[in-house]
Design a protein around this motif. Sequence first.
Motif, short mmCIF file in Angstrom:
data_model
loop_
_atom_site.label_atom_id
_atom_site.label_comp_id
_atom_site.label_asym_id
_atom_site.label_seq_id
_atom_site.Cartn_x
_atom_site.Cartn_y
_atom_site.Cartn_z
N PHE A 72 14.71 50.27 -10.43
CA PHE A 72 13.84 49.78 -11.51
C PHE A 72 14.62 48.89 -12.49
CE2 PHE A 72 11.78 50.05 -15.66
CZ PHE A 72 10.50 49.65 -15.33
N ALA A 73 15.67 49.46 -13.12
CA ALA A 73 16.42 48.67 -14.09
C ALA A 73 17.17 47.52 -13.42
CB ALA A 73 17.40 49.57 -14.85
N MET A 74 17.67 47.79 -12.22
CA MET A 74 18.38 46.77 -11.46
C MET A 74 18.13 47.02 -9.98
SD MET A 74 22.43 45.92 -11.61
CE MET A 74 23.10 44.52 -10.70
N PRO A 75 17.59 46.04 -9.24
CA PRO A 75 17.48 44.63 -9.60
C PRO A 75 16.09 44.20 -10.07
CG PRO A 75 17.19 44.86 -7.25
CD PRO A 75 17.36 46.26 -7.79
N LEU A 76 15.17 45.16 -10.36
CA LEU A 76 13.82 44.74 -10.75
C LEU A 76 13.84 44.01 -12.09
CD1 LEU A 76 10.85 44.67 -10.15
CD2 LEU A 76 10.62 46.94 -11.17
N LEU A 77 14.43 44.65 -13.12
CA LEU A 77 14.52 43.99 -14.42
C LEU A 77 15.68 43.00 -14.46
CD1 LEU A 77 13.82 46.94 -16.91
CD2 LEU A 77 12.24 45.15 -16.16
N ILE A 78 16.85 43.48 -14.09
CA ILE A 78 18.05 42.63 -14.10
C ILE A 78 18.40 42.28 -12.66
CG2 ILE A 78 20.44 42.43 -14.85
CD1 ILE A 78 19.94 44.66 -16.81
N GLY A 79 17.90 41.14 -12.21
CA GLY A 79 18.16 40.68 -10.86
C GLY A 79 19.14 39.52 -10.85
#
Length: 229
Positions: free
Chosen positions: A126-133
């Motif tokens: 969720f946090a990576m890589p969805l938000l921070i990709g």
Amino acid sequence: MVPDIFAVNFFIALFALIDPVGNVPLFAAATRGVKNSTARLIAVFVALFVMGFLIFFFFTGLSLLAFFGISLPAFRIAGGILLLLLGLDMTRNDFAESMATGPDEPQEGGRTAQARKRFESMIVPFAMPLLIGPGAISTVIIYASEARDYGVAGVITGVGVIVLVAISTMLSFWATPLISRLLGRIGLAIVVRVLGLILCAMAVQFILSGIADSTTGLILEEASQPYKS
């Protein structure tokens, strides 16, 4: 004096790539079964993670990837694979189940410990890589190089933009209960599945772009950059 256009462009680009508003339904699915107060704490943890990680890349840039011998195309392909797995889980309605641990129950450590435990299960994907990709990281690196042209003021402005994006992410996720009530359980399920399909397409696009950047003539430019002017 740092031009205002630099800060505005950086904020718009980074906010659009992280897309906290568009990810609210996913946050709602990932925090299903927890109390609103716990979900708000999780949102704070996510925002702090986004801020810390992006600031870290703002100062290190490609040096860290170079240290491990990883190219940006390889990072993009790896991120695409993770997003593809996430998108498949969402379209099969496995996303919420994979992150949910059941309703909030009294546990040792209290609400903060519960929020931290749920956040740890959401870091990937969720946090990576969805938000921070790869897109967000590469954008931070590009604007960091521009910020250095303005000296210390440019660096402070760049960090300030990242902080504002993190705060915007937190506020967007704090609005999750309202959006969840508006959509309802069925509406939320539909949105998550549609977003899962979109994520699968984005993942394939990441992989195509990564292969195109690391090879010559293997992937058509129309496929790797379909909307390039």
